[in-house]
Design an enzyme around this catalytic site. Structure first.
Site, PDB file in Angstrom:
ATOM      1  N   GLY A  14     -12.798  20.111 -11.446  1.00 10.22           N
ATOM      2  CA  GLY A  14     -12.948  18.653 -11.622  1.00 10.22           C
ATOM      3  C   GLY A  14     -12.349  18.145 -12.914  1.00 10.22           C
TER       4      GLY A  14
ATOM      5  NE  ARG B  17      -5.353   8.271   0.728  1.00 10.74           N
ATOM      6  CZ  ARG B  17      -4.501   7.285   0.998  1.00 10.74           C
ATOM      7  NH1 ARG B  17      -3.575   6.979   0.124  1.00 10.74           N
ATOM      8  NH2 ARG B  17      -4.576   6.617   2.139  1.00 10.74           N
TER       9      ARG B  17
ATOM     10  CE  LYS C  99       6.179   7.998   0.592  1.00 10.44           C
ATOM     11  NZ  LYS C  99       6.213   6.597   1.032  1.00 10.44           N
TER      12      LYS C  99
ATOM     13  CG  ASN D  91     -12.845  13.245   1.100  1.00 11.90           C
ATOM     14  OD1 ASN D  91     -12.668  12.642   2.150  1.00 11.90           O
ATOM     15  ND2 ASN D  91     -12.316  14.435   0.865  1.00 11.90           N
TER      16      ASN D  91
ATOM     17  N   GLY E 273     -11.428  22.545  -7.366  1.00 12.78           N
ATOM     18  CA  GLY E 273     -11.238  23.078  -8.715  1.00 12.78           C
ATOM     19  C   GLY E 273     -12.476  22.778  -9.545  1.00 12.78           C
TER      20      GLY E 273
ATOM     21  N   PRO F  16      -1.600  18.366  -8.705  1.00 15.75           N
ATOM     22  CG  PRO F  16      -0.213  16.515  -8.452  1.00 15.75           C
ATOM     23  CD  PRO F  16      -1.196  17.364  -7.709  1.00 15.75           C
TER      24      PRO F  16
ATOM     25  NE  ARG G  93       0.086  12.054  -9.571  1.00 14.30           N
ATOM     26  CZ  ARG G  93      -0.383  12.468  -8.410  1.00 14.30           C
ATOM     27  NH1 ARG G  93      -1.342  11.812  -7.821  1.00 14.30           N
ATOM     28  NH2 ARG G  93       0.097  13.547  -7.841  1.00 14.30           N
TER      29      ARG G  93
ATOM     30  CE1 TYR H  95       3.324  10.414   0.948  1.00 17.12           C
ATOM     31  CE2 TYR H  95       3.000  11.235  -1.282  1.00 17.12           C
ATOM     32  CZ  TYR H  95       2.922  10.203  -0.361  1.00 17.12           C
ATOM     33  OH  TYR H  95       2.460   8.962  -0.754  1.00 17.12           O
TER      34      TYR H  95
HETATM   35  P1  NAD Z   1      -2.002   4.986   5.285  1.00 26.25           P
HETATM   36  O1  NAD Z   1      -1.910   6.358   5.893  1.00 26.25           O
HETATM   37  O2  NAD Z   1      -3.301   4.278   5.358  1.00 26.25           O
HETATM   38  O3  NAD Z   1      -0.893   4.035   5.908  1.00 26.25           O
HETATM   39  C1  NAD Z   1       0.360   4.497   6.358  1.00 26.25           C
HETATM   40  C2  NAD Z   1       0.727   3.695   7.609  1.00 26.25           C
HETATM   41  O4  NAD Z   1       2.034   4.114   8.034  1.00 26.25           O
HETATM   42  C3  NAD Z   1      -0.231   3.983   8.767  1.00 26.25           C
HETATM   43  O5  NAD Z   1      -0.605   2.783   9.396  1.00 26.25           O
HETATM   44  C4  NAD Z   1       0.589   4.866   9.702  1.00 26.25           C
HETATM   45  O6  NAD Z   1       0.197   4.757  11.052  1.00 26.25           O
HETATM   46  C5  NAD Z   1       2.001   4.365   9.435  1.00 26.25           C
HETATM   47  N1  NAD Z   1       3.049   5.350   9.722  1.00 26.25           N
HETATM   48  C6  NAD Z   1       3.142   6.619   9.269  1.00 26.25           C
HETATM   49  N2  NAD Z   1       4.252   7.205   9.745  1.00 26.25           N
HETATM   50  C7  NAD Z   1       4.868   6.274  10.528  1.00 26.25           C
HETATM   51  C8  NAD Z   1       6.062   6.282  11.289  1.00 26.25           C
HETATM   52  N3  NAD Z   1       6.852   7.371  11.371  1.00 26.25           N
HETATM   53  N4  NAD Z   1       6.406   5.144  11.962  1.00 26.25           N
HETATM   54  C9  NAD Z   1       5.630   4.039  11.898  1.00 26.25           C
HETATM   55  N5  NAD Z   1       4.472   3.981  11.200  1.00 26.25           N
HETATM   56  C10 NAD Z   1       4.103   5.106  10.507  1.00 26.25           C
HETATM   57  O7  NAD Z   1      -1.530   5.139   3.767  1.00 26.25           O
HETATM   58  P2  NAD Z   1      -1.543   4.082   2.582  1.00 26.25           P
HETATM   59  O8  NAD Z   1      -2.441   4.578   1.533  1.00 26.25           O
HETATM   60  O9  NAD Z   1      -1.732   2.720   3.106  1.00 26.25           O
HETATM   61  O10 NAD Z   1      -0.051   4.237   2.027  1.00 26.25           O
HETATM   62  C11 NAD Z   1       0.967   3.328   2.380  1.00 26.25           C
HETATM   63  C12 NAD Z   1       2.266   3.697   1.672  1.00 26.25           C
HETATM   64  O11 NAD Z   1       2.076   3.660   0.261  1.00 26.25           O
HETATM   65  C13 NAD Z   1       2.778   5.085   2.015  1.00 26.25           C
HETATM   66  O12 NAD Z   1       4.172   5.031   2.157  1.00 26.25           O
HETATM   67  C14 NAD Z   1       2.404   5.913   0.818  1.00 26.25           C
HETATM   68  O13 NAD Z   1       3.299   6.960   0.608  1.00 26.25           O
HETATM   69  C15 NAD Z   1       2.469   4.896  -0.307  1.00 26.25           C
HETATM   70  N6  NAD Z   1       1.567   5.280  -1.410  1.00 26.25           N
HETATM   71  C16 NAD Z   1       0.221   5.100  -1.292  1.00 26.25           C
HETATM   72  C17 NAD Z   1      -0.602   5.492  -2.334  1.00 26.25           C
HETATM   73  C18 NAD Z   1      -2.100   5.286  -2.283  1.00 26.25           C
HETATM   74  O14 NAD Z   1      -2.788   5.700  -3.223  1.00 26.25           O
HETATM   75  N7  NAD Z   1      -2.661   4.653  -1.267  1.00 26.25           N
HETATM   76  C19 NAD Z   1      -0.066   6.091  -3.480  1.00 26.25           C
HETATM   77  C20 NAD Z   1       1.307   6.301  -3.540  1.00 26.25           C
HETATM   78  C21 NAD Z   1       2.124   5.864  -2.499  1.00 26.25           C
HETATM   79  N1  UDP Z   2     -10.086  15.958  -4.563  1.00 21.38           N
HETATM   80  C1  UDP Z   2     -11.372  16.426  -4.732  1.00 21.38           C
HETATM   81  N2  UDP Z   2     -12.258  16.297  -3.697  1.00 21.38           N
HETATM   82  C2  UDP Z   2     -11.924  15.695  -2.523  1.00 21.38           C
HETATM   83  C3  UDP Z   2     -10.607  15.208  -2.358  1.00 21.38           C
HETATM   84  C4  UDP Z   2      -9.713  15.360  -3.407  1.00 21.38           C
HETATM   85  O1  UDP Z   2     -11.724  16.970  -5.786  1.00 21.38           O
HETATM   86  O2  UDP Z   2     -12.787  15.606  -1.637  1.00 21.38           O
HETATM   87  C5  UDP Z   2      -9.145  16.065  -5.700  1.00 21.38           C
HETATM   88  C6  UDP Z   2      -7.756  16.567  -5.355  1.00 21.38           C
HETATM   89  O3  UDP Z   2      -7.706  17.963  -5.363  1.00 21.38           O
HETATM   90  C7  UDP Z   2      -6.957  15.928  -6.468  1.00 21.38           C
HETATM   91  C8  UDP Z   2      -7.661  14.601  -6.745  1.00 21.38           C
HETATM   92  O4  UDP Z   2      -8.981  14.762  -6.227  1.00 21.38           O
HETATM   93  O5  UDP Z   2      -7.021  16.708  -7.635  1.00 21.38           O
HETATM   94  C9  UDP Z   2      -7.011  13.408  -6.069  1.00 21.38           C
HETATM   95  O6  UDP Z   2      -6.831  13.737  -4.706  1.00 21.38           O
HETATM   96  P1  UDP Z   2      -6.268  12.695  -3.640  1.00 21.38           P
HETATM   97  O7  UDP Z   2      -6.078  13.437  -2.359  1.00 21.38           O
HETATM   98  O8  UDP Z   2      -7.121  11.490  -3.623  1.00 21.38           O
HETATM   99  O9  UDP Z   2      -4.872  12.225  -4.240  1.00 21.38           O
HETATM  100  P2  UDP Z   2      -3.596  13.030  -4.818  1.00 21.38           P
HETATM  101  O10 UDP Z   2      -3.880  14.486  -4.909  1.00 21.38           O
HETATM  102  O11 UDP Z   2      -2.509  12.738  -3.845  1.00 21.38           O
HETATM  103  O12 UDP Z   2      -3.406  12.423  -6.155  1.00 21.38           O
END
Ligand code: NAD
Ligand code: UDP
Length: 338
Positions: A214, A193, A156, A197, A212, A281, A284, A152
């Site tokens: 927390g 996430r 990205k 959760n 961890g 990480p 953040r 990922y």
């Molecule tokens: P999500 O998993 O709910 O949505 C992702 C969508 O993309 C889903 O509908 C999935 O079916 C579709 N998808 C995945 N791979 C595909 C493919 N190969 N072809 C067509 N469709 C595909 O996730 P989200 O939280 O809505 O995230 C959306 C975007 O924002 C992602 O690109 C993610 O990396 C980015 N993003 C989200 C967060 C966040 O906190 N939600 C943070 C950083 C970046």
């Molecule tokens: N995390 C946690 N319990 C959970 C899910 C996630 O403690 O049930 C922690 C995870 O290890 C991370 C933070 O919460 O430190 C955020 O996790 P998330 O998957 O939401 O996002 P990301 O790690 O991509 O920032």
């Protein structure tokens, strides 16, 4: 957003996901035609319930790893297609990398053919486990390219590299949003996430899983604020010359988040400490100076207020909690966002 008398056609790749479905709704509200492209690998049709019968909405089931030739000209391409939750993007890491690299390339080439503006949903994960705090866009990051998050994070990063190559060579007008942890209604209850959760566990009276001790931190942005930032970034003129952080700079430990959720839900759940995932990480927090200056954007929703709306969504949508049925409210309108 769309010019009066001339609606634009906006593609939302990943439009059936958490963020994408809110973006589809916002773009329709602003008068655009919306073409949602999604493979449904992590998205689902319930998310599209509020828009599926809209006369300006259409849906194409398609994996963006394959070239895409829509049947109409496109003015705006939003690339949100990619699983975003660690357990989901790690389930098929090679497909995640293909989605980031081949999917983004296919959509960039479409933007070039159509003369469309292109917005890439990048991520704070490009900073990895950061040595600089808060993270500003100039920071080049600290990513482990061989670990389980690399599909990922590095995917990205490669996608950003391609975006800026297309920009430098004049092949497309691109904008890159580095999105920090975003939460809100329509997160899937099994998304994995932390916000979803912990809320689901609290509502079900199950132990809250903390990985961890927390003490790691995250900065949580409410979905309506984030969607507003994405729309501003797509429409700003001239385009920013580099990526733009979008996130809420209010930083919390995961333990603080758990305690807030316990307090807000009135749950008697206990906390269960579990092993910290590899490469998780430690902290953040976005520096949003660039978004403030260029987009006149900053988040408006404090964590407690956003969590209240998210808890309400899960109370209504979880079959074994109560009041089943998906959330249907127009979040942006309710918050008075433009
Ligand atoms: P999500 O998993 O709910 O949505 C992702 C969508 O993309 C889903 O509908 C999935 O079916 C579709 N998808 C995945 N791979 C595909 C493919 N190969 N072809 C067509 N469709 C595909 O996730 P989200 O939280 O809505 O995230 C959306 C975007 O924002 C992602 O690109 C993610 O990396 C980015 N993003 C989200 C967060 C966040 O906190 N939600 C943070 C950083 C970046
Ligand atoms: N995390 C946690 N319990 C959970 C899910 C996630 O403690 O049930 C922690 C995870 O290890 C991370 C933070 O919460 O430190 C955020 O996790 P998330 O998957 O939401 O996002 P990301 O790690 O991509 O920032």
């Amino acid at each position: 957003m769309a010019r009066p008398g001339k609606p634009r056609t906006a593609m939302v790749a990943g439009g059936a996901g958490f963020l994408g479905s809110h973006l589809c709704e916002m773009l329709l509200d602003r008068g655009n035609h919306v073409l949602c492209v999604d493979s449904f690998i992590t998205g689902n049709e319930d998310n599209l319930y509020p828009v599926k019968d809209h006369p300006r909405f259409s849906l194409l089931k398609h994996d963006v790893c394959e070239p895409i030739r829509p049947d109409r000209p496109i003015d705006r391409i939003h690339n949100l297609a990619c699983a975003a939750s660690p357990p989901h993007y790690q389930a098929d890491p090679v497909h995640t990398m293909r989605t980031c690299v081949l999917g983004t390339l296919n959509l960039l080439e479409l933007a070039e053919r159509c003369g469309a503006r292109f917005l890439q949903a990048s991520t704070s994960e490009v900073y990895g486990d950061p040595d600089l705090h808060p993270q500003e866009e100039a920071y080049t990051g600290s990513v482990n390219c061989t670990g389980p998050r690399a599909c990922y994070d590095e995917g990205k990063r490669a996608a950003e590299a391609m975006c800026f190559d297309f920009l430098r060579s004049g092949r497309a007008d691109i904008r890159v949003a580095r999105i920090f942890n975003t939460y809100g209604p329509r997160m899937h209850p099994h998304d994995g996430r932390v916000v979803s959760n912990l809320i689901v566990q609290a509502l079900k009276g199950e132990p809250l899983t903390i990985y961890g001790d927390g003490s790691q931190t995250r900065s949580f942005c409410y979905v309506a604020d984030l969607i507003d930032g994405l729309c501003r970034l797509m429409e700003v003129d001239p385009p920013p010359s580099g990526p733009v952080n979008l996130g809420n700079p209010d930083e919390f430990t995961v333990l603080e988040l758990a305690e807030l959720i316990l307090d807000m839900t009135g749950s008697s759940s206990k906390i269960r400490f579990m092993p910290l995932p590899v490469d998780d990480p430690r902290r953040r927090r976005p520096d949003i100076g660039r978004a403030r200056n260029l987009l006149h954007w900053q988040p408006k929703t404090p964590l407690r207020q956003g969590l209240a709306m998210t808890v309400r969504h899960f109370r209504r949508s979880l079959p074994d909690v109560k009041n089943a049925g998906p959330e249907r409210r127009d979040l942006a309108t309710s918050l008075g966002l433009p």
